[in-house]
Design an enzyme around this catalytic site. Sequence first.
Site, short mmCIF file in Angstrom:
data_model
loop_
_atom_site.label_atom_id
_atom_site.label_comp_id
_atom_site.label_asym_id
_atom_site.label_seq_id
_atom_site.Cartn_x
_atom_site.Cartn_y
_atom_site.Cartn_z
N CYS A 78 -8.47 -6.07 8.50
CA CYS A 78 -9.87 -5.98 8.07
C CYS A 78 -10.32 -7.31 7.46
O CYS A 78 -10.47 -8.29 8.16
CB CYS A 78 -10.05 -4.81 7.10
SG CYS A 78 -11.78 -4.38 6.92
N TYR A 79 -10.51 -7.39 6.13
CA TYR A 79 -10.88 -8.67 5.53
C TYR A 79 -9.86 -9.75 5.89
O TYR A 79 -10.23 -10.90 6.12
CB TYR A 79 -10.97 -8.54 4.00
CG TYR A 79 -11.39 -9.81 3.32
CD1 TYR A 79 -12.73 -10.09 3.09
CD2 TYR A 79 -10.43 -10.75 2.92
CE1 TYR A 79 -13.11 -11.28 2.48
CE2 TYR A 79 -10.80 -11.94 2.31
CZ TYR A 79 -12.14 -12.20 2.10
OH TYR A 79 -12.52 -13.38 1.51
N HIS A 171 -7.80 -0.26 9.98
CA HIS A 171 -6.75 -0.11 8.97
C HIS A 171 -5.55 0.67 9.53
O HIS A 171 -5.56 1.89 9.53
CB HIS A 171 -7.31 0.63 7.75
CG HIS A 171 -8.26 -0.21 6.97
ND1 HIS A 171 -7.86 -1.03 5.96
CD2 HIS A 171 -9.59 -0.38 7.08
CE1 HIS A 171 -8.89 -1.67 5.46
NE2 HIS A 171 -9.96 -1.29 6.12
N GLU A 173 -2.80 1.18 8.21
CA GLU A 173 -2.07 1.87 7.13
C GLU A 173 -2.64 3.25 6.84
O GLU A 173 -2.00 4.06 6.18
CB GLU A 173 -2.07 1.02 5.86
CG GLU A 173 -3.40 0.86 5.14
CD GLU A 173 -4.30 -0.23 5.74
OE1 GLU A 173 -4.07 -0.63 6.90
OE2 GLU A 173 -5.25 -0.64 5.06
N ASP A 229 10.13 10.22 -14.20
CA ASP A 229 10.17 8.76 -14.12
C ASP A 229 11.14 8.16 -15.14
O ASP A 229 11.99 7.34 -14.78
CB ASP A 229 8.77 8.16 -14.32
CG ASP A 229 7.75 8.83 -13.42
OD1 ASP A 229 8.16 9.38 -12.39
OD2 ASP A 229 6.55 8.80 -13.74
N LYS A 366 5.66 8.22 -6.56
CA LYS A 366 6.37 9.35 -7.16
C LYS A 366 7.39 9.99 -6.21
O LYS A 366 8.51 10.28 -6.59
CB LYS A 366 5.34 10.39 -7.58
CG LYS A 366 5.89 11.45 -8.49
CD LYS A 366 5.58 11.07 -9.91
CE LYS A 366 6.06 12.07 -10.91
NZ LYS A 366 5.79 11.55 -12.27
#
Length: 510
Positions: A78-79, A171, A173, A229, A366
């Site tokens: 993209c950009y 994109h 992704e 975590d 996560k």
Amino acid sequence: SVIVLDFGSQYTQLIARRIREIGIYSEIFPYHTSAEELKKHQPKAIILSGGPNSVYDETAFMPDPEVFSLGVPVLGICYGLQAIAKHFGGNVESSSKQEFGRAKMLVSHDERESMLFKDIPDSDVWMSHGDKVTKLPDGFRVTASTANAEMCAIESFGSKAALKVFGLQFHPEVQHSLYGKQLLSNFLIDIAGITPDWSPKSFIQHQIEEIKRVAGDSTVVCGISGGVDSTVAAVLVSKAIGDKLHCVFVDNGLLRKDEATKVMEFLKPLGLKVTLADASDLFLGRLKGVASPEKKRKIIGRTFIRVFEENIHDEKFLVQGTLYPDVIESVSVKGPSETIKSHHNVGGLPKRMKLKLIEPLRELFKDEVRAVGRELGIAEDILMRHPFPGPGLAVRVLGSLTKERLDVLREADQIFIDELKESGLYQKVWQAFSVLLPVQSVGVMGDKRTYENVLALRAVESTDGMTADWAHLPHDFLSKVSNRIINEVRGINRVAYDISSKPPATIEWE
Ligand code: XMP
């Protein structure tokens, strides 16, 4: 590794994640990182992310031009594609039509087939752009197009083929780009020649070596909360340095029913050295009469630091279970976003105490932390625990706290959570909890009028806590929980279910 240069796209972390799903390690750096600096990390490929700007803005972000001379393949998204076009002398214009959403991509097929499009048919891709490339730079060719973006994919060609520079307007992704992951895999494995060897196991090995190198002979402290975590981070560090790690578990009196005991219990077999600091009275005393959520958070944060300080010795390092979504704001080119709630109440710790940070999970999401935890042999019911905020039940008993109100909430919440586990729903939601409202309502129990508290149940679905949808729990289930709570918990005569999503609501009520 693969380096992703961040130009401020909302999707940057998704790129890093997809790369890891392919089994390759990646790191994100701000777009302006010098080629010299990048070289030190020995990248095998570089990806330029999307971004909110236009390459023709006066203040447009551009990468160090030397990035294209490092001898490694570069893919602009993209950009990133537009920055490539600008750098190599093409032309980018603002499009009369902005394009957001699905578009049909047609792959150019001829004798010069692109390695990037190996095994990729004409298919849907996800667009999100205002500008588009209107003139191809010299030494580039078009490899795919859409109705609205003729130069939807470009790559260096002929005399410039050796540069291995590629650009995509869409994109890859984003899941809606059907062959996006295949495309990234083609770029990283086939074009850049990277061997996919990232796995929880290799991550652990790498981190253990790294922690040993960083910590040396020093002692290390970890604030452990019993959450996923901090537990995974502590176990990982203890694998590296053994009992040079000292964990401190602060009971702030704002935990759930019997939580301190249960957490100490499940930490025992993990081989950690844990000090339990019971500071309930101190916390509750300081919080007395305080109703403002922000004031509560500040008091809890400050008190935590004090208790923590009292329980450490001469440690040089502090372990924190920081995850990638927490990191991205500080990496981002846009700077930290506006404070909606002052989360991360331990953030002030290291500066004041001159402790250096060890954050072994800072690249992970996560679910990846859970996978690492599994590989470390941590039990499933610990790994699947829902997130729990640092200020604990203080932000779930709305308004001023009392020990009695906290206990009412504890009883009710225990029923909700037990029932969720019982019915197999606990693991299907991101987070579920109860909130005690500062509201009383009229009811009738037996023949008596009651005037008691209202409890709200909250359950949400989410992938990272940044956005969330209320969970559509079955009515029968809600009915059962409500009945049990009203019958079994004294002080509650009405239960409501929260059906707000985030945004515009937040997950917690305070
Ligand atoms: P919100 O309420 O902002 O919550 O939508 C997003 C996620 O963050 C957790 N949360 C906190 N965690 N300290 C924490 O450590 C806090 O002050 C805090 N406030 C919210 C929340 O439980 C949810 O998972």
